[in-house]
Design a protein around this motif. Structure first.
Motif, PDB file in Angstrom:
ATOM      1  N   HIS A 109      48.784  31.195 -46.078  1.00 37.92           N
ATOM      2  CA  HIS A 109      48.731  32.647 -45.906  1.00 37.92           C
ATOM      3  C   HIS A 109      49.861  33.025 -44.955  1.00 37.92           C
ATOM      4  O   HIS A 109      49.793  32.731 -43.758  1.00 37.92           O
ATOM      5  CB  HIS A 109      47.370  33.079 -45.334  1.00 37.92           C
ATOM      6  CG  HIS A 109      46.217  32.590 -46.157  1.00 37.92           C
ATOM      7  ND1 HIS A 109      45.803  33.235 -47.307  1.00 37.92           N
ATOM      8  CD2 HIS A 109      45.418  31.505 -46.024  1.00 37.92           C
ATOM      9  CE1 HIS A 109      44.785  32.568 -47.835  1.00 37.92           C
ATOM     10  NE2 HIS A 109      44.534  31.514 -47.087  1.00 37.92           N
ATOM     11  N   LEU A 111      37.100  43.535 -42.129  1.00 37.11           N
ATOM     12  CA  LEU A 111      35.721  43.037 -42.086  1.00 37.11           C
ATOM     13  C   LEU A 111      35.305  42.605 -40.678  1.00 37.11           C
ATOM     14  O   LEU A 111      34.139  42.268 -40.442  1.00 37.11           O
ATOM     15  CB  LEU A 111      35.561  41.843 -43.042  1.00 37.11           C
ATOM     16  CG  LEU A 111      36.027  42.070 -44.480  1.00 37.11           C
ATOM     17  CD1 LEU A 111      35.914  40.773 -45.288  1.00 37.11           C
ATOM     18  CD2 LEU A 111      35.218  43.186 -45.149  1.00 37.11           C
ATOM     19  N   ARG A 152      45.858  35.943 -35.532  1.00 35.08           N
ATOM     20  CA  ARG A 152      46.769  36.377 -36.593  1.00 35.08           C
ATOM     21  C   ARG A 152      48.056  35.540 -36.542  1.00 35.08           C
ATOM     22  O   ARG A 152      48.703  35.436 -35.505  1.00 35.08           O
ATOM     23  CB  ARG A 152      47.116  37.852 -36.422  1.00 35.08           C
ATOM     24  CG  ARG A 152      47.971  38.394 -37.573  1.00 35.08           C
ATOM     25  CD  ARG A 152      48.246  39.874 -37.399  1.00 35.08           C
ATOM     26  NE  ARG A 152      48.959  40.410 -38.567  1.00 35.08           N
ATOM     27  CZ  ARG A 152      49.319  41.679 -38.689  1.00 35.08           C
ATOM     28  NH1 ARG A 152      49.040  42.550 -37.713  1.00 35.08           N
ATOM     29  NH2 ARG A 152      49.967  42.097 -39.769  1.00 35.08           N
ATOM     30  N   HIS A 195      46.417  25.656 -48.841  1.00 38.13           N
ATOM     31  CA  HIS A 195      46.179  27.098 -48.726  1.00 38.13           C
ATOM     32  C   HIS A 195      47.173  27.631 -47.711  1.00 38.13           C
ATOM     33  O   HIS A 195      47.213  27.160 -46.571  1.00 38.13           O
ATOM     34  CB  HIS A 195      44.738  27.362 -48.265  1.00 38.13           C
ATOM     35  CG  HIS A 195      43.734  26.736 -49.179  1.00 38.13           C
ATOM     36  ND1 HIS A 195      43.185  27.398 -50.255  1.00 38.13           N
ATOM     37  CD2 HIS A 195      43.228  25.470 -49.215  1.00 38.13           C
ATOM     38  CE1 HIS A 195      42.371  26.573 -50.901  1.00 38.13           C
ATOM     39  NE2 HIS A 195      42.377  25.409 -50.289  1.00 38.13           N
ATOM     40  N   GLY A 217      42.100  33.528 -44.222  1.00 36.04           N
ATOM     41  CA  GLY A 217      42.689  34.143 -45.409  1.00 36.04           C
ATOM     42  C   GLY A 217      43.769  35.136 -45.028  1.00 36.04           C
ATOM     43  O   GLY A 217      44.323  35.073 -43.924  1.00 36.04           O
ATOM     44  N   ASP A 218      44.061  36.054 -45.937  1.00 37.73           N
ATOM     45  CA  ASP A 218      45.102  37.045 -45.681  1.00 37.73           C
ATOM     46  C   ASP A 218      44.618  38.068 -44.655  1.00 37.73           C
ATOM     47  O   ASP A 218      43.475  38.534 -44.710  1.00 37.73           O
ATOM     48  CB  ASP A 218      45.489  37.758 -46.986  1.00 37.73           C
ATOM     49  CG  ASP A 218      46.340  36.857 -47.876  1.00 37.73           C
ATOM     50  OD1 ASP A 218      47.025  35.968 -47.328  1.00 37.73           O
ATOM     51  OD2 ASP A 218      46.308  37.035 -49.104  1.00 37.73           O
ATOM     52  N   TYR A 219      45.513  38.410 -43.748  1.00 40.66           N
ATOM     53  CA  TYR A 219      45.182  39.346 -42.677  1.00 40.66           C
ATOM     54  C   TYR A 219      44.613  40.660 -43.227  1.00 40.66           C
ATOM     55  O   TYR A 219      43.581  41.148 -42.754  1.00 40.66           O
ATOM     56  CB  TYR A 219      46.434  39.611 -41.825  1.00 40.66           C
ATOM     57  CG  TYR A 219      46.222  40.672 -40.774  1.00 40.66           C
ATOM     58  CD1 TYR A 219      45.568  40.361 -39.581  1.00 40.66           C
ATOM     59  CD2 TYR A 219      46.657  41.987 -40.975  1.00 40.66           C
ATOM     60  CE1 TYR A 219      45.369  41.330 -38.609  1.00 40.66           C
ATOM     61  CE2 TYR A 219      46.453  42.963 -40.009  1.00 40.66           C
ATOM     62  CZ  TYR A 219      45.800  42.631 -38.831  1.00 40.66           C
ATOM     63  OH  TYR A 219      45.585  43.588 -37.884  1.00 40.66           O
ATOM     64  N   PHE A 220      45.288  41.221 -44.245  1.00 42.23           N
ATOM     65  CA  PHE A 220      44.867  42.544 -44.721  1.00 42.23           C
ATOM     66  C   PHE A 220      43.533  42.505 -45.466  1.00 42.23           C
ATOM     67  O   PHE A 220      42.842  43.515 -45.569  1.00 42.23           O
ATOM     68  CB  PHE A 220      45.975  43.201 -45.548  1.00 42.23           C
ATOM     69  CG  PHE A 220      47.138  43.591 -44.684  1.00 42.23           C
ATOM     70  CD1 PHE A 220      47.045  44.687 -43.828  1.00 42.23           C
ATOM     71  CD2 PHE A 220      48.313  42.844 -44.681  1.00 42.23           C
ATOM     72  CE1 PHE A 220      48.092  45.045 -42.991  1.00 42.23           C
ATOM     73  CE2 PHE A 220      49.374  43.194 -43.851  1.00 42.23           C
ATOM     74  CZ  PHE A 220      49.260  44.299 -42.999  1.00 42.23           C
ATOM     75  N   ASP A 221      43.130  41.340 -45.956  1.00 45.41           N
ATOM     76  CA  ASP A 221      41.805  41.201 -46.587  1.00 45.41           C
ATOM     77  C   ASP A 221      40.708  41.079 -45.525  1.00 45.41           C
ATOM     78  O   ASP A 221      39.617  41.631 -45.678  1.00 45.41           O
ATOM     79  CB  ASP A 221      41.756  39.946 -47.475  1.00 45.41           C
ATOM     80  CG  ASP A 221      42.667  40.071 -48.680  1.00 45.41           C
ATOM     81  OD1 ASP A 221      43.035  41.214 -49.027  1.00 45.41           O
ATOM     82  OD2 ASP A 221      43.017  39.018 -49.269  1.00 45.41           O
ATOM     83  N   LEU A 222      40.999  40.299 -44.470  1.00 46.32           N
ATOM     84  CA  LEU A 222      39.933  39.951 -43.524  1.00 46.32           C
ATOM     85  C   LEU A 222      39.816  40.905 -42.339  1.00 46.32           C
ATOM     86  O   LEU A 222      38.724  41.097 -41.807  1.00 46.32           O
ATOM     87  CB  LEU A 222      40.151  38.521 -42.997  1.00 46.32           C
ATOM     88  CG  LEU A 222      40.000  37.398 -44.031  1.00 46.32           C
ATOM     89  CD1 LEU A 222      40.308  36.051 -43.398  1.00 46.32           C
ATOM     90  CD2 LEU A 222      38.588  37.384 -44.628  1.00 46.32           C
TER      91      LEU A 222
END
Length: 440
Positions: A30, A54, A10, A28, A46-51
């Motif tokens: 983030h 998962l 992160r 790119h 990608g963005d922390y809160f998106d990934l």
């Protein structure tokens, strides 16, 4: 591999998918990003809160918040044997070669010396955030073995080769067309494609090779199209005149290499200062790359690289340190000098472009896009952690940056090895900066 094959980091993330000089959405960024790896390769960025939601439960997440993760730097022109003679005083290229370079390279017939130097050199690259380099060894095959052994031990993606010189050099560094060719082919078979190692055919520069040697090099370049070709061209005006005298009937210094089939994809030439427009067009047409070496060019007084003309021709470009004529292993210091060289030529290099040239631009020059150079899925996870607060001045300057460009510009102009908090090769920590605070 251990049972845990997934890792996540992160941090702010920066990488490129195109040249910022040519495309609007080339980078790119983030601000609060997550880099996810699987088996040493990029799984997602990608963005922390998106990934984060998962991630499989139990995936270790290393927290580098407040820092910036970028692909490892790629240095496309550097001499490992010259580590010991960096910053040697000389009034120009040719006296510098005769007084310092050749005597230093002599000792690389000693495997123990070569091994010690290779280990120091690679650790110094990692300390500066450089994870891949295109490297000159010496004329001695054992210097190449020592280098690749050290690189293999650290699991680094490196390209290197034995220098070819069969004239205009001291006897103790001279090979001949036949032995040079045979040694090179043996080394290709021994090292190219073994693990992450890649071989480079390495005539030092046209003046130190006969027609016969350049001919043999061209044959090997055709026989092994996926190995690299590296040399020097049009670095300084005396050298250009000398090359033209030695090869009567050529159109230009670059044309010498062209005649032997040494301009091709995966061919990288250091300097390229005194080219004309026909040369630049020829490099672009053949997919031959220029390694721009600003600290070296300023140090030796060789001249100023013309970014605008190179861009107009569509040449492949990257930045390189050219240690030992170059005066720093740091690609950030190299950006600092490149920026000033461009200004003196009437060009402007934004920081985003400089970071591109040191990462994806260099990977493209080496035809390694998709293997290294950014965080596209499946790419080998060679990356660095940059600390915008590494020095008191940087901390003060970056605390009030209003844009990504301003932040990167401060890192490039004020940064050096201290900015590199950590370096990773295929997801494994290979360098970590020990700070003053950690000692107390």
């Amino acid at each position: 591999m251990s049972a845990v094959t997934m890792q996540a980091f992160r941090s702010s993330l920066l990488h490129f998918s195109a040249d910022p000089a040519l495309a609007d959405h080339a980078h790119h960024w983030h601000e609060d990003g997550l880099l996810v790896l699987e088996d040493g390769k990029v799984k997602a960025a990608g963005d922390y809160f998106d990934l984060f939601p998962l991630l499989p439960p139990g995936t270790p997440v290393t927290d580098y918040r407040g820092k910036l993760i970028a692909p490892g730097f790629i240095d496309t022109h550097i001499h490992y044997p010259q580590t010991d003679m960096i910053a040697s005083p000389a009034p120009g290229l040719l006296p510098w070669l005769n007084n310092f370079t050749f005597p230093t390279e002599r000792s690389f017939d000693e495997p123990v010396h070569a091994k010690n130097t290779a280990a120091f050199f690679l650790d110094e690259l990692l300390r500066n955030g450089t994870t891949t380099a295109l490297v000159y060894c010496t004329v001695h095959p054992q210097s190449v073995d020592a280098f690749f052994e050290a690189a293999s031990k650290r699991n680094l993606r490196m390209a290197a080769g034995k220098v070819l010189m069969d004239r205009h050099c001291p006897d103790f560094l001279q090979d001949c067309a036949e032995t040079g060719g045979r040694d090179s082919e043996d080394l290709i078979r021994r090292w190219h494609g073994q693990g992450r190692n890649m071989y480079a055919l390495t005539p030092r520069f046209a003046p130190t090779s006969t027609d016969a040697q350049l001919g043999v090099t061209g044959e090997l370049a055709r026989a092994y199209p996926d190995v690299y070709v590296q040399s020097h061209v049009s670095e300084n005006q005396d050298e250009c005149r000398w090359a033209m005298e030695l090869f009567p009937g050529v159109r230009s210094y670059l044309d010498v290499y062209d005649r032997y089939g040494l301009l091709r994809p995966r061919a990288v030439y250091g300097h390229c200062i005194w080219l004309d427009d026909a040369d630049r067009a020829r490099m672009a047409a053949t997919g031959t790359a220029a390694a721009v070496c600003p600290t070296s060019n300023l140090f030796l007084g060789s001249g100023l690289f013309d970014f605008a003309k190179a861009d107009r021709a569509g040449m492949l470009l990257s930045l390189a340190t050219d240690v030992g004529a170059g005066t720093s292993f740091s690609m950030l210091q190299t950006m600092n000098e490149a920026y000033k060289v461009a200004r003196l030529q009437g060009s402007y290099l934004p920081a985003l472009r400089m970071f591109y040239l040191a990462t994806l631009g260099a990977a493209r020059s080496l035809h390694l896009e998709g293997t290294i150079g950014n965080f596209a899925t499946g790419v080998e996870a060679d990356f660095i952690v940059l600390d915008p607060k590494a020095t008191p001045l940087l901390a003060r300057r970056t605390s009030h940056c209003s844009s990504l460009e301003e932040l990167l510009f401060a890192l490039a102009l004020l940064g050096d090895d201290r900015v590199v908090a950590a370096t990773y090769a295929q997801g494994r920590l290979v360098h970590e900066r020990v700070t003053e605070a950690a000692h107390h």
